[in-house]
Design a protein around this motif. Structure first.
Motif, PDB file in Angstrom:
ATOM      1  N   ASP A  10       7.572  17.432 -17.302  1.00 44.41           N
ATOM      2  CA  ASP A  10       6.453  16.518 -17.503  1.00 44.41           C
ATOM      3  C   ASP A  10       5.589  17.043 -18.654  1.00 44.41           C
ATOM      4  OD1 ASP A  10       6.846  14.535 -15.329  1.00 44.41           O
ATOM      5  OD2 ASP A  10       6.768  16.325 -14.090  1.00 44.41           O
ATOM      6  N   LYS A  14       8.311  12.839 -24.003  1.00 41.41           N
ATOM      7  CA  LYS A  14       9.364  11.816 -23.942  1.00 41.41           C
ATOM      8  C   LYS A  14       8.826  10.457 -24.396  1.00 41.41           C
ATOM      9  CE  LYS A  14      10.070  12.913 -19.560  1.00 41.41           C
ATOM     10  NZ  LYS A  14       9.547  11.842 -18.774  1.00 41.41           N
ATOM     11  N   GLU A  37      12.938   5.982 -14.603  1.00 44.13           N
ATOM     12  CA  GLU A  37      13.243   6.356 -13.208  1.00 44.13           C
ATOM     13  C   GLU A  37      12.287   7.434 -12.748  1.00 44.13           C
ATOM     14  OE1 GLU A  37      17.206   7.272 -12.154  1.00 44.13           O
ATOM     15  OE2 GLU A  37      17.901   5.282 -12.670  1.00 44.13           O
ATOM     16  N   PRO A  38      11.925   7.499 -11.471  1.00 39.77           N
ATOM     17  CA  PRO A  38      12.242   6.467 -10.505  1.00 39.77           C
ATOM     18  C   PRO A  38      11.479   5.194 -10.838  1.00 39.77           C
ATOM     19  CG  PRO A  38      10.687   8.025  -9.563  1.00 39.77           C
ATOM     20  CD  PRO A  38      11.088   8.563 -10.905  1.00 39.77           C
ATOM     21  N   ARG A  48       9.281   4.662  -5.912  1.00 36.20           N
ATOM     22  CA  ARG A  48       8.572   5.629  -6.762  1.00 36.20           C
ATOM     23  C   ARG A  48       7.251   6.055  -6.106  1.00 36.20           C
ATOM     24  NH1 ARG A  48       8.179   6.999 -12.379  1.00 36.20           N
ATOM     25  NH2 ARG A  48       6.106   7.766 -12.776  1.00 36.20           N
ATOM     26  N   LEU A  52       6.212   9.861  -5.002  1.00 34.87           N
ATOM     27  CA  LEU A  52       5.274  10.635  -5.831  1.00 34.87           C
ATOM     28  C   LEU A  52       3.861  10.745  -5.265  1.00 34.87           C
ATOM     29  CD1 LEU A  52       6.364   9.509  -9.427  1.00 34.87           C
ATOM     30  CD2 LEU A  52       6.995  11.588  -8.190  1.00 34.87           C
ATOM     31  N   TYR A  68      15.376   9.058  -4.587  1.00 38.87           N
ATOM     32  CA  TYR A  68      15.643   8.933  -6.033  1.00 38.87           C
ATOM     33  C   TYR A  68      16.957   8.189  -6.263  1.00 38.87           C
ATOM     34  CZ  TYR A  68      11.859  12.020  -7.623  1.00 38.87           C
ATOM     35  OH  TYR A  68      10.626  12.560  -7.918  1.00 38.87           O
ATOM     36  N   ARG A  72      17.790   4.653  -8.082  1.00 34.42           N
ATOM     37  CA  ARG A  72      18.782   4.646  -9.186  1.00 34.42           C
ATOM     38  C   ARG A  72      19.845   3.569  -8.975  1.00 34.42           C
ATOM     39  NH1 ARG A  72      19.638  10.113  -9.656  1.00 34.42           N
ATOM     40  NH2 ARG A  72      17.766   9.896 -10.935  1.00 34.42           N
ATOM     41  N   ASP A  93      13.745   6.517 -19.470  1.00 33.62           N
ATOM     42  CA  ASP A  93      12.923   7.711 -19.262  1.00 33.62           C
ATOM     43  C   ASP A  93      13.387   8.334 -17.938  1.00 33.62           C
ATOM     44  OD1 ASP A  93      10.876   9.512 -18.816  1.00 33.62           O
ATOM     45  OD2 ASP A  93       9.300   8.147 -19.511  1.00 33.62           O
ATOM     46  N   ARG A  94      14.237   9.323 -18.029  1.00 34.54           N
ATOM     47  CA  ARG A  94      14.869  10.033 -16.896  1.00 34.54           C
ATOM     48  C   ARG A  94      16.012   9.244 -16.278  1.00 34.54           C
ATOM     49  NH1 ARG A  94      12.264  14.420 -16.041  1.00 34.54           N
ATOM     50  NH2 ARG A  94      10.010  14.628 -16.258  1.00 34.54           N
ATOM     51  N   SER A  98      17.949  14.260 -14.050  1.00 30.75           N
ATOM     52  CA  SER A  98      16.698  14.702 -13.412  1.00 30.75           C
ATOM     53  C   SER A  98      16.943  15.085 -11.962  1.00 30.75           C
ATOM     54  CB  SER A  98      15.625  13.610 -13.480  1.00 30.75           C
ATOM     55  OG  SER A  98      14.822  13.756 -14.621  1.00 30.75           O
ATOM     56  N   SER A  99      17.845  14.381 -11.278  1.00 28.77           N
ATOM     57  CA  SER A  99      18.120  14.749  -9.880  1.00 28.77           C
ATOM     58  C   SER A  99      18.828  16.097  -9.814  1.00 28.77           C
ATOM     59  CB  SER A  99      18.976  13.679  -9.191  1.00 28.77           C
ATOM     60  OG  SER A  99      18.230  12.509  -9.012  1.00 28.77           O
ATOM     61  N   PHE A 102      15.766  18.593 -10.801  1.00 29.12           N
ATOM     62  CA  PHE A 102      14.622  18.718  -9.875  1.00 29.12           C
ATOM     63  C   PHE A 102      15.072  18.980  -8.435  1.00 29.12           C
ATOM     64  CE2 PHE A 102      12.580  16.723 -13.468  1.00 29.12           C
ATOM     65  CZ  PHE A 102      11.275  17.181 -13.443  1.00 29.12           C
ATOM     66  N   GLN A 103      16.073  18.163  -7.958  1.00 34.54           N
ATOM     67  CA  GLN A 103      16.466  18.349  -6.559  1.00 34.54           C
ATOM     68  C   GLN A 103      17.532  19.452  -6.433  1.00 34.54           C
ATOM     69  OE1 GLN A 103      15.604  15.031  -7.743  1.00 34.54           O
ATOM     70  NE2 GLN A 103      13.728  15.646  -6.684  1.00 34.54           N
ATOM     71  N   ILE A 158       5.344  15.931  -7.389  1.00 27.11           N
ATOM     72  CA  ILE A 158       6.316  16.808  -8.056  1.00 27.11           C
ATOM     73  C   ILE A 158       5.594  17.673  -9.100  1.00 27.11           C
ATOM     74  CG2 ILE A 158       8.424  16.895  -9.469  1.00 27.11           C
ATOM     75  CD1 ILE A 158       9.192  15.638  -6.897  1.00 27.11           C
TER      76      ILE A 158
HETATM   77  P1  TMP Z   1       7.888  10.768 -14.579  1.00 32.22           P
HETATM   78  O1  TMP Z   1       6.582  11.435 -14.300  1.00 32.22           O
HETATM   79  O2  TMP Z   1       8.616  11.333 -15.744  1.00 32.22           O
HETATM   80  O3  TMP Z   1       7.831   9.283 -14.563  1.00 32.22           O
HETATM   81  O4  TMP Z   1       8.899  11.142 -13.342  1.00 32.22           O
HETATM   82  C1  TMP Z   1       8.460  11.181 -12.064  1.00 32.22           C
HETATM   83  C2  TMP Z   1       8.689  12.515 -11.439  1.00 32.22           C
HETATM   84  O5  TMP Z   1       9.877  12.464 -10.637  1.00 32.22           O
HETATM   85  C3  TMP Z   1       8.851  13.686 -12.397  1.00 32.22           C
HETATM   86  O6  TMP Z   1       8.032  14.753 -11.947  1.00 32.22           O
HETATM   87  C4  TMP Z   1      10.293  14.055 -12.271  1.00 32.22           C
HETATM   88  C5  TMP Z   1      10.682  13.599 -10.895  1.00 32.22           C
HETATM   89  N1  TMP Z   1      12.090  13.201 -10.720  1.00 32.22           N
HETATM   90  C6  TMP Z   1      12.877  13.917  -9.825  1.00 32.22           C
HETATM   91  O7  TMP Z   1      12.423  14.874  -9.197  1.00 32.22           O
HETATM   92  N2  TMP Z   1      14.174  13.513  -9.627  1.00 32.22           N
HETATM   93  C7  TMP Z   1      14.710  12.431 -10.264  1.00 32.22           C
HETATM   94  O8  TMP Z   1      15.900  12.089 -10.065  1.00 32.22           O
HETATM   95  C8  TMP Z   1      13.862  11.705 -11.199  1.00 32.22           C
HETATM   96  C9  TMP Z   1      14.413  10.516 -11.920  1.00 32.22           C
HETATM   97  C10 TMP Z   1      12.569  12.126 -11.393  1.00 32.22           C
END
Ligand code: TMP
Length: 211
Positions: A10, A14, A37-38, A48, A52, A68, A72, A93-94, A98-99, A102-103, A158
């Protein structure tokens, strides 16, 4: 048509890079659709919010991943595939990476399991190019805090994770890029927006995506 995905921590810039590319595509009369995404669909936007928000029940790690992936699947079926079939470029955007980051990286879920769920949710759809804006965690935190001070928005669930979480996310992105150099482009997000845009254009033309 091309399917381009923008990834990074973040605050990595982007959005600005996507806006610059959108202007270029308009100048070249290339039709495109920008999404994220999400989210990206009405149901995805509801999901989303569930993921979040900081108030309300927090999902466990596996539930978070499934949310997520649900967002998707809806996004691929209702938006991304149809737009690509219409011949539009899709700028996202993602996406699935990202999964993994992040996961898989951040939450320590096995990468194989994340990849399996990504494959199910995307039906095997892959980005033509994933652009990673790589940024040190400390810089990402500073930028997020600066943005929060300007807009008054607080960090989401997140974003509020510890630096150690974001470091694992960053390393996972870099590892994914290293494993598939043909479909990834790594940019140094500390560069100026102008330099980043020039580097992106050069890479798109080198790879035959933009003629
Ligand atoms: P954004 O702030 O870029 O819109 O994305 C939302 C948040 O979700 C960002 O902190 C990243 C997280 N994220 C995941 O943890 N897993 C995922 O698959 C996606 C797409 C986003």
């Amino acid at each position: 048509m091309s399917f381009l995905v923008f990834e990074g921590l973040d605050g990595s810039g982007k959005s600005s890079l996507m806006v610059a590319l959108e202007k270029e595509l308009v100048n070249r009369a290339i039709s495109f659709y920008r999404t994220r995404e999400p989210g990206g669909t009405p149901l995805g936007d509801e999901i989303r919010n569930m993921i979040l928000r900081k108030e309300g029940p927090a999902p466990t790690s596996r539930t978070e991943l499934l949310l997520y992936e649900a967002s998707r699947a809806q996004h691929v079926d209702q938006v991304i595939r149809p737009k690509l079939e219409q011949g539009l470029w899709v700028l996202c955007d993602r996406f699935a990476a990202s999964s993994v980051a992040f996961q898989g990286g951040g939450r320590d879920i096995s990468e194989n399991e994340v990849v399996m769920l990504n494959d199910f949710a995307t039906g095997g759809l892959k980005a033509d190019l994933t652009i990673l804006l790589d940024l040190p965690v400390e810089e990402s935190r500073k930028r997020r805090q600066g943005r929060g001070a300007q807009t008054g928005e607080s960090e989401d669930r997140i974003e509020s994770e510890a630096d150690s979480f974001h470091e694992k996310v960053r390393q996972s992105f870099l590892k994914q890029a290293q494993q598939e150099p043909k479909s990834w482009l790594v940019l140094d997000a500390k560069e100026t927006p102008e330099t980043l845009f020039k580097q992106l254009l050069a890479a798109l033309s080198e790879r035959g995506i933009l003629k």
